[in-house]
Motif scaffolding. Structure first.
Motif, PDB file in Angstrom:
ATOM      1  N   SER A  39      35.724  30.070  39.256  1.00  0.00           N
ATOM      2  CA  SER A  39      36.028  31.520  38.715  1.00  0.00           C
ATOM      3  C   SER A  39      34.725  32.113  38.902  1.00  0.00           C
ATOM      4  CB  SER A  39      36.440  31.420  37.539  1.00  0.00           C
ATOM      5  OG  SER A  39      37.682  30.811  37.234  1.00  0.00           O
ATOM      6  N   PHE A  40      33.368  31.402  38.479  1.00  0.00           N
ATOM      7  CA  PHE A  40      32.181  32.216  38.444  1.00  0.00           C
ATOM      8  C   PHE A  40      31.758  32.638  39.739  1.00  0.00           C
ATOM      9  CE2 PHE A  40      27.503  31.725  38.350  1.00  0.00           C
ATOM     10  CZ  PHE A  40      27.337  32.575  37.359  1.00  0.00           C
ATOM     11  N   GLY A  41      31.911  31.586  40.741  1.00  0.00           N
ATOM     12  CA  GLY A  41      31.630  31.870  42.030  1.00  0.00           C
ATOM     13  C   GLY A  41      32.318  32.995  42.827  1.00  0.00           C
ATOM     14  N   MET A  42      33.583  33.003  42.347  1.00  0.00           N
ATOM     15  CA  MET A  42      34.262  34.115  42.813  1.00  0.00           C
ATOM     16  C   MET A  42      33.833  35.530  42.186  1.00  0.00           C
ATOM     17  SD  MET A  42      38.187  32.423  42.945  1.00  0.00           S
ATOM     18  CE  MET A  42      38.849  33.725  44.094  1.00  0.00           C
ATOM     19  N   GLY A  43      33.690  35.487  41.056  1.00  0.00           N
ATOM     20  CA  GLY A  43      32.968  36.762  40.332  1.00  0.00           C
ATOM     21  C   GLY A  43      31.780  37.209  41.008  1.00  0.00           C
ATOM     22  N   VAL A  44      30.792  36.331  41.381  1.00  0.00           N
ATOM     23  CA  VAL A  44      29.572  36.453  41.904  1.00  0.00           C
ATOM     24  C   VAL A  44      29.722  37.372  43.173  1.00  0.00           C
ATOM     25  CG1 VAL A  44      27.376  35.839  42.829  1.00  0.00           C
ATOM     26  CG2 VAL A  44      28.225  34.791  40.678  1.00  0.00           C
ATOM     27  N   VAL A  45      30.574  36.954  44.112  1.00  0.00           N
ATOM     28  CA  VAL A  45      30.883  37.468  45.223  1.00  0.00           C
ATOM     29  C   VAL A  45      31.670  38.790  45.311  1.00  0.00           C
ATOM     30  CG1 VAL A  45      32.395  37.332  47.255  1.00  0.00           C
ATOM     31  CG2 VAL A  45      31.440  35.261  46.286  1.00  0.00           C
ATOM     32  N   THR A  46      32.420  39.003  44.373  1.00  0.00           N
ATOM     33  CA  THR A  46      32.748  40.339  44.080  1.00  0.00           C
ATOM     34  C   THR A  46      31.842  41.328  43.431  1.00  0.00           C
ATOM     35  OG1 THR A  46      34.021  39.950  42.098  1.00  0.00           O
ATOM     36  CG2 THR A  46      35.365  39.677  43.959  1.00  0.00           C
ATOM     37  N   LEU A  98      41.861  42.835  53.685  1.00  0.00           N
ATOM     38  CA  LEU A  98      42.346  41.755  54.470  1.00  0.00           C
ATOM     39  C   LEU A  98      41.532  40.598  53.796  1.00  0.00           C
ATOM     40  CD1 LEU A  98      43.702  40.323  56.711  1.00  0.00           C
ATOM     41  CD2 LEU A  98      41.811  41.437  58.273  1.00  0.00           C
ATOM     42  N   VAL A  99      40.200  40.764  53.843  1.00  0.00           N
ATOM     43  CA  VAL A  99      39.086  39.664  53.457  1.00  0.00           C
ATOM     44  C   VAL A  99      39.721  39.403  52.102  1.00  0.00           C
ATOM     45  CG1 VAL A  99      36.877  38.885  52.836  1.00  0.00           C
ATOM     46  CG2 VAL A  99      37.532  40.511  55.169  1.00  0.00           C
ATOM     47  N   TYR A 100      39.893  40.060  50.883  1.00  0.00           N
ATOM     48  CA  TYR A 100      40.174  39.587  49.561  1.00  0.00           C
ATOM     49  C   TYR A 100      41.331  39.005  49.667  1.00  0.00           C
ATOM     50  CZ  TYR A 100      36.334  42.172  47.169  1.00  0.00           C
ATOM     51  OH  TYR A 100      35.329  42.461  46.535  1.00  0.00           O
ATOM     52  N   ALA A 101      42.559  39.373  50.428  1.00  0.00           N
ATOM     53  CA  ALA A 101      43.846  38.535  50.500  1.00  0.00           C
ATOM     54  C   ALA A 101      43.701  37.131  50.900  1.00  0.00           C
ATOM     55  CB  ALA A 101      44.807  39.484  51.292  1.00  0.00           C
ATOM     56  N   VAL A 102      42.905  36.939  52.014  1.00  0.00           N
ATOM     57  CA  VAL A 102      42.571  35.524  52.457  1.00  0.00           C
ATOM     58  C   VAL A 102      41.860  34.885  51.401  1.00  0.00           C
ATOM     59  CG1 VAL A 102      41.585  34.203  54.073  1.00  0.00           C
ATOM     60  CG2 VAL A 102      42.979  36.297  54.937  1.00  0.00           C
ATOM     61  N   VAL A 151      38.264  46.993  44.538  1.00  0.00           N
ATOM     62  CA  VAL A 151      37.413  46.017  44.174  1.00  0.00           C
ATOM     63  C   VAL A 151      37.065  45.683  42.892  1.00  0.00           C
ATOM     64  CG1 VAL A 151      35.051  45.569  44.822  1.00  0.00           C
ATOM     65  CG2 VAL A 151      36.367  46.687  46.531  1.00  0.00           C
ATOM     66  N   ILE A 152      37.064  46.872  41.935  1.00  0.00           N
ATOM     67  CA  ILE A 152      36.696  46.546  40.827  1.00  0.00           C
ATOM     68  C   ILE A 152      38.039  45.563  39.898  1.00  0.00           C
ATOM     69  CG2 ILE A 152      37.407  48.714  39.475  1.00  0.00           C
ATOM     70  CD1 ILE A 152      34.738  48.486  38.054  1.00  0.00           C
ATOM     71  N   SER A 153      38.945  46.019  40.219  1.00  0.00           N
ATOM     72  CA  SER A 153      40.374  45.416  39.866  1.00  0.00           C
ATOM     73  C   SER A 153      40.159  43.693  40.127  1.00  0.00           C
ATOM     74  CB  SER A 153      41.369  45.857  40.188  1.00  0.00           C
ATOM     75  OG  SER A 153      41.791  47.358  39.868  1.00  0.00           O
ATOM     76  N   PHE A 154      39.564  43.421  41.188  1.00  0.00           N
ATOM     77  CA  PHE A 154      39.629  42.002  41.643  1.00  0.00           C
ATOM     78  C   PHE A 154      38.282  41.439  40.580  1.00  0.00           C
ATOM     79  CE2 PHE A 154      42.450  42.560  44.876  1.00  0.00           C
ATOM     80  CZ  PHE A 154      43.112  41.448  44.879  1.00  0.00           C
ATOM     81  N   HIS A 155      37.250  42.321  40.869  1.00  0.00           N
ATOM     82  CA  HIS A 155      35.970  41.716  40.140  1.00  0.00           C
ATOM     83  C   HIS A 155      36.188  41.340  38.759  1.00  0.00           C
ATOM     84  CE1 HIS A 155      31.883  40.978  39.157  1.00  0.00           C
ATOM     85  NE2 HIS A 155      31.945  42.199  38.518  1.00  0.00           N
ATOM     86  N   ILE A 156      36.737  42.496  38.065  1.00  0.00           N
ATOM     87  CA  ILE A 156      36.549  42.401  36.550  1.00  0.00           C
ATOM     88  C   ILE A 156      37.368  41.375  35.736  1.00  0.00           C
ATOM     89  CG2 ILE A 156      38.636  44.008  35.969  1.00  0.00           C
ATOM     90  CD1 ILE A 156      36.926  45.347  33.804  1.00  0.00           C
ATOM     91  N   ILE A 157      38.326  40.782  36.538  1.00  0.00           N
ATOM     92  CA  ILE A 157      39.142  39.886  35.861  1.00  0.00           C
ATOM     93  C   ILE A 157      38.488  38.400  36.006  1.00  0.00           C
ATOM     94  CG2 ILE A 157      41.523  40.594  36.707  1.00  0.00           C
ATOM     95  CD1 ILE A 157      41.397  38.556  38.932  1.00  0.00           C
ATOM     96  N   PHE A 158      37.468  38.132  36.768  1.00  0.00           N
ATOM     97  CA  PHE A 158      36.587  36.850  36.867  1.00  0.00           C
ATOM     98  C   PHE A 158      35.434  36.993  35.518  1.00  0.00           C
ATOM     99  CE2 PHE A 158      38.320  37.188  41.007  1.00  0.00           C
ATOM    100  CZ  PHE A 158      38.986  35.828  41.043  1.00  0.00           C
TER     101      PHE A 158
END
Length: 469
Positions: free
Chosen positions: A63-70, A414-418, A16-23
């Motif tokens: 990008s900001f929206g995706m970062g907030v979600v994660t 699964l959710v992150y992939a979609v 989860v943090i790997s996806f979050h930190i890039i944003f």
């Protein structure tokens, strides 16, 4: 390796943090870039800067929206998987995360709406002020997150009462010497990540011979910023290494794959660490250089992993390779930016196609450096979640079963992939289509009537500028 709840919870957190930190790493720098380009437009009145701004504002919004979600998911995990950590350290971590909401989110939420919908409703100076406040908000966010993580890396200003870690000196917790090194290091990493993306996008447009004016601005400004910041980042990286050497010697030994105490110490440039036999295979080393890098002289004694009991040692392979990849990405950014500015000085920047290709292909260097730097810090901290105070194995929720975490991890994947496939594809489409024509005022568009934008002929278009059906 047995996949028990602790291991699976660590894998889930890392995923989860790997996806979050890039944003955040992208949007912190991009917010500063937007404020800078809007300031240039306000000062010069150049319509080109307006087109560049409007283009990157769309990328920033997604990008900001995706970062907030994660980021929200990250907070949930503390309660579901790491309840003991929350119970023992909540008196410190809770306020730090709360301060992020009160300062960073307040600024971002208040002024981001002005950036998106308020250009025609406020004065140009106030609009620029809103851009600066959003940028300041993203920096505040990184400050509080790094304050929290820096305290977990090197706990300061606390005391233990009835088994709970409680604050004793907030100045040490928030503004301690480790925080004052790690936060600028992270902030500079974010600026470099965004600058490399901006420069790479400009190079892409020049290679495709589209949006040439906007591409030149992106390429020139991005390379200039990277060339200025990368030496400063290397300096703060060295300071970060010194704090690790002083406060986390086991992590430092793991990064260097130094198994034995050495005097003087060699520097292992590259090798394959064999943890089972505590040796390095295929090692390429430089005698005495390890002492010089660590302590500033050629003959100092350096500590190896043999000085620590095995249960207190971090893994070696991940910190060893992650650190070298991070440094490698920094050197790539240094080479690309400095050579690019040399070509610019010679008047050949935009005509040297092989260099434009190199710049374009270097766009992920910042993201890779941020991720590998984070892996170095977090994996190297093991087996502690709060260094020296709370072990990772003792911080996990006691009631968790292997099946619980495996199910939630599969759901996250699964959710992150979609979600992220669609989000990243949309960002790619924005980058591919590039800046549009000069923006025109939209009559009747306000914060209460945002759909007025949808009916305007300059905005209700599909790809290629055609009228949307």
């Amino acid at each position: 390796m047995e996949l028990d709840p602790v291991v699976l919870s660590r894998i889930q957190f890392a995923f989860v943090i790997s996806f979050h930190i890039i944003f955040p790493a992208f949007t912190i720098g991009l917010a500063a870039w937007l404020a800078t380009i809007e300031g240039a437009r306000l000062f010069t009145g150049n319509a080109l800067y307006r087109r560049v701004f409007d283009f990157w504002l769309k990328v920033f919004a997604v990008s900001f929206g995706m970062g907030v979600v994660t980021g929200i998911v990250m907070a949930f995990q503390i309660g579901t998987n790491w309840s003991v950590l929350a119970a023992k350290t909540g008196s410190i971590q809770g306020p730090l995360l709360g301060y992020e909401a009160f300062t960073a989110f307040m600024l971002e939420a208040t002024f981001f709406g002005v950036m998106l919908l308020g250009r025609e409703r406020v004065s140009p100076r106030f609009y620029f002020f809103a851009c600066c406040m959003v940028s300041l908000g993203t920096m505040f966010s990184s400050f509080w997150i790094l304050a929290n993580n820096s305290w977990m890396q090197v706990p300061l200003g606390h005391e233990i009462i009835d088994g709970r870690i409680v604050p004793a000196d907030w100045m040490q917790i928030v503004l301690g010497p480790v925080q004052m090194v790690r936060w600028p290091h992270m902030l500079l990493a974010a600026f470099l990540t965004s600058a490399m993306c901006v420069a790479a996008t400009g190079a892409w447009y020049l290679l495709r011979k589209v949006h040439r004016d906007e591409g030149r601005v992106m390429l020139h400004w991005g390379l200039a910023l990277v060339a200025l910041l990368i030496p400063v980042q290397l300096f703060f990286g060295h300071l970060t290494g010194l704090y690790v050497l002083k406060h986390q010697p086991a992590k430092f030994a793991a990064i260097e794959a130094r198994w034995k105490n050495e005097q003087p110490a060699s520097e292992v440039l590259i090798a394959w660490p064999d943890e089972a036999n505590e040796r390095n295979l295929f090692a390429i080393t430089v005698p005495r250089l390890g002492s010089m890098i660590a302590s500033g002289n050629w003959t100092s004694a350096e500590v190896g992993l043999e000085s620590f009991v095995k249960e207190d040692r971090p893994p070696v392979v991940i910190p060893f390779f992650a650190f070298r990849i991070m440094v490698g990405m920094g050197l790539v950014m240094l080479a690309v930016s400095w050579f690019g500015n040399f070509l610019r000085w010679r008047g050949r920047l935009e005509t040297t196609r092989w260099y434009l290709w190199c710049t374009y292909l270097s766009f992920p260097t910042g993201f890779i450096a941020v991720l590998t730097g984070w892996y170095t810090a977090e994996v190297g901290r093991q087996p502690w979640v709060v260094y020296g105070l709370l072990r990772t194995s003792d911080a996990v929720t006691p009631s968790l079963s292997t099946g619980d975490v495996a199910f939630s991890l599969a759901g996250y994947v699964l959710v992150y992939a979609v979600v992220f496939s669609f989000g990243l594809h949309y960002i790619y489409c924005l980058l591919r289509d590039g800046p549009g024509p000069e923006a025109k005022p939209v009559s009747g568009a306000t914060g209460r009537r945002p759909l007025a934008f949808a009916g305007h002929p300059d905005t209700a278009t599909g790809r290629g500028g055609r009228q949307a059906p």
